[in-house]
Design a protein around this motif. Structure first.
Motif, PDB file in Angstrom:
ATOM      1  N   MET A   2       0.797  -1.170  -0.200  1.00 50.98           N
ATOM      2  CA  MET A   2       0.016   0.075  -0.062  1.00 50.98           C
ATOM      3  C   MET A   2       0.844   1.207   0.033  1.00 50.98           C
ATOM      4  SD  MET A   2      -3.121  -0.874   0.168  1.00 50.98           S
ATOM      5  CE  MET A   2      -4.313   0.210   0.560  1.00 50.98           C
ATOM      6  N   LYS A   3       1.998   1.139   0.467  1.00 51.05           N
ATOM      7  CA  LYS A   3       2.845   2.432   0.742  1.00 51.05           C
ATOM      8  C   LYS A   3       2.028   3.417   1.506  1.00 51.05           C
ATOM      9  CE  LYS A   3       6.682   1.918  -2.723  1.00 51.05           C
ATOM     10  NZ  LYS A   3       6.610   0.482  -2.875  1.00 51.05           N
ATOM     11  N   THR A   4       1.382   3.126   2.514  1.00 48.83           N
ATOM     12  CA  THR A   4       0.567   4.144   2.884  1.00 48.83           C
ATOM     13  C   THR A   4       1.386   5.207   3.603  1.00 48.83           C
ATOM     14  OG1 THR A   4      -1.185   2.540   3.480  1.00 48.83           O
ATOM     15  CG2 THR A   4      -0.811   4.474   4.997  1.00 48.83           C
ATOM     16  N   PHE A   5       0.908   6.609   3.300  1.00 48.38           N
ATOM     17  CA  PHE A   5       1.914   7.761   3.915  1.00 48.38           C
ATOM     18  C   PHE A   5       0.590   8.620   4.738  1.00 48.38           C
ATOM     19  CE2 PHE A   5       4.574  11.313   4.076  1.00 48.38           C
ATOM     20  CZ  PHE A   5       5.850  10.741   3.572  1.00 48.38           C
ATOM     21  N   ASP A   6      -0.428   8.137   4.503  1.00 46.10           N
ATOM     22  CA  ASP A   6      -1.592   9.104   5.478  1.00 46.10           C
ATOM     23  C   ASP A   6      -2.692   8.078   5.287  1.00 46.10           C
ATOM     24  OD1 ASP A   6      -2.873  11.080   6.560  1.00 46.10           O
ATOM     25  OD2 ASP A   6      -3.336  12.322   4.826  1.00 46.10           O
ATOM     26  N   ASN A   7      -3.949   8.584   6.223  1.00 51.56           N
ATOM     27  CA  ASN A   7      -5.215   7.935   6.034  1.00 51.56           C
ATOM     28  C   ASN A   7      -4.956   6.466   6.500  1.00 51.56           C
ATOM     29  OD1 ASN A   7      -8.075   8.011   5.457  1.00 51.56           O
ATOM     30  ND2 ASN A   7      -7.596   7.853   3.461  1.00 51.56           N
ATOM     31  N   ALA A   8      -4.143   6.103   7.471  1.00 54.10           N
ATOM     32  CA  ALA A   8      -3.741   4.726   7.713  1.00 54.10           C
ATOM     33  C   ALA A   8      -4.811   3.839   8.206  1.00 54.10           C
ATOM     34  CB  ALA A   8      -2.842   4.767   8.897  1.00 54.10           C
TER      35      ALA A   8
ATOM     36  N   TYR B 285      -7.986   3.785   7.274  1.00 52.63           N
ATOM     37  CA  TYR B 285      -8.899   3.714   6.071  1.00 52.63           C
ATOM     38  C   TYR B 285      -8.240   2.599   5.211  1.00 52.63           C
ATOM     39  CZ  TYR B 285     -12.508   4.532   2.552  1.00 52.63           C
ATOM     40  OH  TYR B 285     -13.409   4.279   1.746  1.00 52.63           O
ATOM     41  N   GLU B 286      -7.080   3.153   4.796  1.00 53.76           N
ATOM     42  CA  GLU B 286      -6.241   2.286   3.869  1.00 53.76           C
ATOM     43  C   GLU B 286      -5.885   0.790   4.291  1.00 53.76           C
ATOM     44  OE1 GLU B 286      -3.066   4.037   2.078  1.00 53.76           O
ATOM     45  OE2 GLU B 286      -4.004   5.834   1.250  1.00 53.76           O
TER      46      GLU B 286
ATOM     47  N   LEU C  52      -8.937  -1.224   4.314  1.00 51.30           N
ATOM     48  CA  LEU C  52      -9.271  -1.603   2.747  1.00 51.30           C
ATOM     49  C   LEU C  52      -8.772  -3.023   2.553  1.00 51.30           C
ATOM     50  CD1 LEU C  52      -9.009   1.591   0.460  1.00 51.30           C
ATOM     51  CD2 LEU C  52     -10.924   0.310   1.062  1.00 51.30           C
TER      52      LEU C  52
ATOM     53  N   ALA D 206       6.696   8.441   6.690  1.00 49.04           N
ATOM     54  CA  ALA D 206       5.374   9.208   6.901  1.00 49.04           C
ATOM     55  C   ALA D 206       5.483   9.574   8.522  1.00 49.04           C
ATOM     56  CB  ALA D 206       4.355   8.057   6.795  1.00 49.04           C
ATOM     57  N   PRO D 207       4.453  10.618   8.683  1.00 47.64           N
ATOM     58  CA  PRO D 207       4.416  10.899  10.188  1.00 47.64           C
ATOM     59  C   PRO D 207       4.192   9.744  11.110  1.00 47.64           C
ATOM     60  CG  PRO D 207       3.059  12.295   8.737  1.00 47.64           C
ATOM     61  CD  PRO D 207       3.546  11.354   7.847  1.00 47.64           C
TER      62      PRO D 207
ATOM     63  N   VAL E 264       2.347   9.297  13.623  1.00 48.66           N
ATOM     64  CA  VAL E 264       1.304   8.832  13.936  1.00 48.66           C
ATOM     65  C   VAL E 264       0.536   8.034  13.075  1.00 48.66           C
ATOM     66  CG1 VAL E 264       0.293  11.103  13.035  1.00 48.66           C
ATOM     67  CG2 VAL E 264      -0.921   9.919  14.581  1.00 48.66           C
ATOM     68  N   THR E 265       1.198   8.135  11.519  1.00 47.45           N
ATOM     69  CA  THR E 265       0.549   7.235  10.629  1.00 47.45           C
ATOM     70  C   THR E 265       1.074   5.835  10.823  1.00 47.45           C
ATOM     71  OG1 THR E 265       0.301   8.994   9.174  1.00 47.45           O
ATOM     72  CG2 THR E 265       0.562   6.920   7.915  1.00 47.45           C
TER      73      THR E 265
ATOM     74  N   THR F 218      -0.867   4.459  13.540  1.00 48.69           N
ATOM     75  CA  THR F 218      -2.270   3.926  13.372  1.00 48.69           C
ATOM     76  C   THR F 218      -2.245   2.583  12.445  1.00 48.69           C
ATOM     77  OG1 THR F 218      -2.859   6.279  13.477  1.00 48.69           O
ATOM     78  CG2 THR F 218      -4.497   4.863  12.320  1.00 48.69           C
TER      79      THR F 218
ATOM     80  N   ARG G  84     -12.597   8.963   0.550  1.00 53.62           N
ATOM     81  CA  ARG G  84     -13.422   7.859   1.554  1.00 53.62           C
ATOM     82  C   ARG G  84     -14.744   7.710   1.224  1.00 53.62           C
ATOM     83  NH1 ARG G  84     -11.248   9.957   7.517  1.00 53.62           N
ATOM     84  NH2 ARG G  84      -9.096   9.555   7.140  1.00 53.62           N
TER      85      ARG G  84
ATOM     86  N   LYS H  61      -6.584   3.923  -4.529  1.00 55.57           N
ATOM     87  CA  LYS H  61      -6.212   2.510  -3.865  1.00 55.57           C
ATOM     88  C   LYS H  61      -7.300   1.744  -3.945  1.00 55.57           C
ATOM     89  CE  LYS H  61      -1.924   4.043  -1.940  1.00 55.57           C
ATOM     90  NZ  LYS H  61      -1.525   4.460  -0.144  1.00 55.57           N
TER      91      LYS H  61
ATOM     92  N   LYS I 229       0.198  10.082  -4.648  1.00 51.82           N
ATOM     93  CA  LYS I 229       1.341  10.055  -3.493  1.00 51.82           C
ATOM     94  C   LYS I 229       2.783   9.194  -4.040  1.00 51.82           C
ATOM     95  CE  LYS I 229      -1.180  11.413   0.694  1.00 51.82           C
ATOM     96  NZ  LYS I 229      -2.487  11.999   0.095  1.00 51.82           N
TER      97      LYS I 229
ATOM     98  N   LEU J  53       4.201  16.791   2.692  1.00 49.41           N
ATOM     99  CA  LEU J  53       3.725  16.287   3.943  1.00 49.41           C
ATOM    100  C   LEU J  53       5.240  15.581   4.486  1.00 49.41           C
ATOM    101  CD1 LEU J  53       2.141  15.092   6.082  1.00 49.41           C
ATOM    102  CD2 LEU J  53       1.476  13.428   4.608  1.00 49.41           C
ATOM    103  N   HIS J  54       5.545  15.981   5.871  1.00 50.81           N
ATOM    104  CA  HIS J  54       6.590  15.403   6.642  1.00 50.81           C
ATOM    105  C   HIS J  54       7.739  15.387   5.863  1.00 50.81           C
ATOM    106  CE1 HIS J  54       8.106  12.344   9.683  1.00 50.81           C
ATOM    107  NE2 HIS J  54       7.610  13.378  10.595  1.00 50.81           N
TER     108      HIS J  54
ATOM    109  N   SER K 130      -1.555  16.119   7.380  1.00 54.13           N
ATOM    110  CA  SER K 130      -2.200  15.004   6.805  1.00 54.13           C
ATOM    111  C   SER K 130      -3.381  14.815   7.473  1.00 54.13           C
ATOM    112  CB  SER K 130      -1.246  13.809   6.840  1.00 54.13           C
ATOM    113  OG  SER K 130      -1.172  13.345   8.196  1.00 54.13           O
ATOM    114  N   LYS K 131      -4.217  13.997   7.010  1.00 57.08           N
ATOM    115  CA  LYS K 131      -5.504  13.279   7.775  1.00 57.08           C
ATOM    116  C   LYS K 131      -5.159  12.859   9.138  1.00 57.08           C
ATOM    117  CE  LYS K 131      -8.311  12.211   3.921  1.00 57.08           C
ATOM    118  NZ  LYS K 131      -7.325  12.891   2.941  1.00 57.08           N
ATOM    119  N   ASP K 132      -4.274  11.893   9.189  1.00 64.46           N
ATOM    120  CA  ASP K 132      -3.759  11.397  10.483  1.00 64.46           C
ATOM    121  C   ASP K 132      -3.156  12.571  11.416  1.00 64.46           C
ATOM    122  OD1 ASP K 132      -4.433   8.948   9.458  1.00 64.46           O
ATOM    123  OD2 ASP K 132      -2.393   8.301   8.900  1.00 64.46           O
ATOM    124  N   GLU K 133      -2.555  13.451  10.826  1.00 62.55           N
ATOM    125  CA  GLU K 133      -2.137  14.455  11.826  1.00 62.55           C
ATOM    126  C   GLU K 133      -3.394  15.058  12.391  1.00 62.55           C
ATOM    127  OE1 GLU K 133       2.419  15.548  10.194  1.00 62.55           O
ATOM    128  OE2 GLU K 133       0.657  16.269   9.062  1.00 62.55           O
TER     129      GLU K 133
ATOM    130  N   GLN L  82      -5.650  12.045  14.512  1.00 62.85           N
ATOM    131  CA  GLN L  82      -5.091  11.303  15.477  1.00 62.85           C
ATOM    132  C   GLN L  82      -4.380  12.264  16.395  1.00 62.85           C
ATOM    133  OE1 GLN L  82      -5.910   8.013  15.469  1.00 62.85           O
ATOM    134  NE2 GLN L  82      -6.896   8.126  13.272  1.00 62.85           N
TER     135      GLN L  82
END
Lengths: 218, 218
Positions: free
Chosen positions: A60-66, A68-69, A72, A87-88, A90-91, A94, B9, B37, B61, B111-112, B134-137, B140
């Motif tokens: 997924m290479k998630t960087f945000d919206n952890a 949800y992604e 999924l 990524a941050p 916090v991501t 999560t 979403r 995704k 991204k 971001l970051h 970000s959404k997570d920042e 969360q």
């Protein structure tokens, strides 16, 4: 130690066909980021359906919206999902929480992270930490993952971290990489682009077994 | 200055429906990373088909595999695609080259990223540089983009960079952000979650116009 077959830049059907050819020689099957972005979660669903007993990795290479992604891809059947170490924090946190809820695993992709970032990420000791030379670094800048020392930046197997390694790994570069005692070795084109993918995967397995017997890793 | 509607979403149909409601008040329509995704490039194709005259932003991204990923989304109809500023420089370079071939645009998501990374990225002065919480920042860690000064880390509008801003921007936080003279203001839930999305978008446009008339930005 596990071999992770990375499937990228192909259709879902081509990915299923390739995985079927080499399934006896690989442990984890990775649905590459390119498949996810091209075909969405159908790519993960189809690979899990075709190989219900394999560990399916959603890159997924998630960087945000952890949350949800990760929901999924776990709902689509993934057993492992990746988050970028860049990524941050916090991501990443999560992602860890979400994976724990699903009984799934997180792979932290350390691509383009600093030693300081890698050290901070050590706190996530349930995750697999992936040392990664990217496709672009390989193809555009000519880099490959090889001859890593026992200490690669902030990542040390000695600390009990589960490591993965990815980045143009070949039969030739593999022995030098085994010193880091990887939990997962990620192989893409060295298998998928080989004239005989099954034979290529078999040889990689053989090299791993030989190294194990030599007790270079425990 | 442009308003970019961020769609995340939701299903593709919900995204098309939402964009149809507010289309007269927004300039750019963003196909969010979560849609990409979940549904793959169908999400970009459907939004471009529904709004052929709007600027469609694919929030890819991208962190690797730049040529392949950017070709995917431009072939699907995107006019702008995003790359992470935290990615290796060679990836950003490849995104720039690929976009140029398609006559398309790159948005670099900061971001970051460190101030040093932001300064290095200044060389890409054809790109839009996106200051992003970000959404997570937000969700969360409780952060939001507001009260940014004229100088946000390494990013300065004074240097002629085209800026974008994203991160929980609301009608209330918008005036403080206009000091940076953004080329694009990215709004998601302040429109999509509003009781009356069209009215919310209209009010945001009004605030922007008022600020322009006050000559706070040129």
């Amino acid at each position: 130690m596990n071999i992770q077959l990375a499937l990228d830049r192909m259709t879902i059907q081509e990915a299923v066909d390739m995985a079927r050819i080499v399934q006896d020689e690989v442990d984890w099957i990775e649905v590459g980021t390119s498949l996810i972005k091209e075909f969405g979660m159908d790519s993960v669903k189809e690979l899990k359906r075709a190989f219900p007993d394999k560990t399916i990795v959603a890159d997924m290479k998630t960087f945000d919206n952890a949350k949800y992604e990760f929901e999924l891809c776990f709902n689509a059947g993934a057993d492992v999902a990746t988050v970028m170490g860049a990524a941050p924090l916090v991501t990443v946190e999560t992602c860890m929480e979400t994976a724990a809820r699903f009984g799934a695993q997180v792979m932290i992709d350390l691509l383009h992270t600093s030693t300081e970032q890698q050290n901070t990420l050590h706190q996530f000791n349930d995750a697999v930490h992936c040392i990664h030379v990217s496709k672009d670094e390989q193809e555009q800048a000519g880099h490959q993952l090889k001859n890593v020392s026992r200490q690669a930046g902030g990542v040390r197997a000695d600390e009990g971290l589960k490591l993965a390694m990815a980045g143009g790994i070949t039969l030739e570069s593999l022995p030098g990489l085994m010193l880091l005692k990887p939990h997962v070795v990620i192989i893409g084109s060295a298998i998928t682009k080989a004239a005989d993918p099954r034979q290529a995967a078999f040889q990689i397995r053989q090299v791993m077994n030989e190294q194990r017997e030599r007790r270079i890793y425990g």
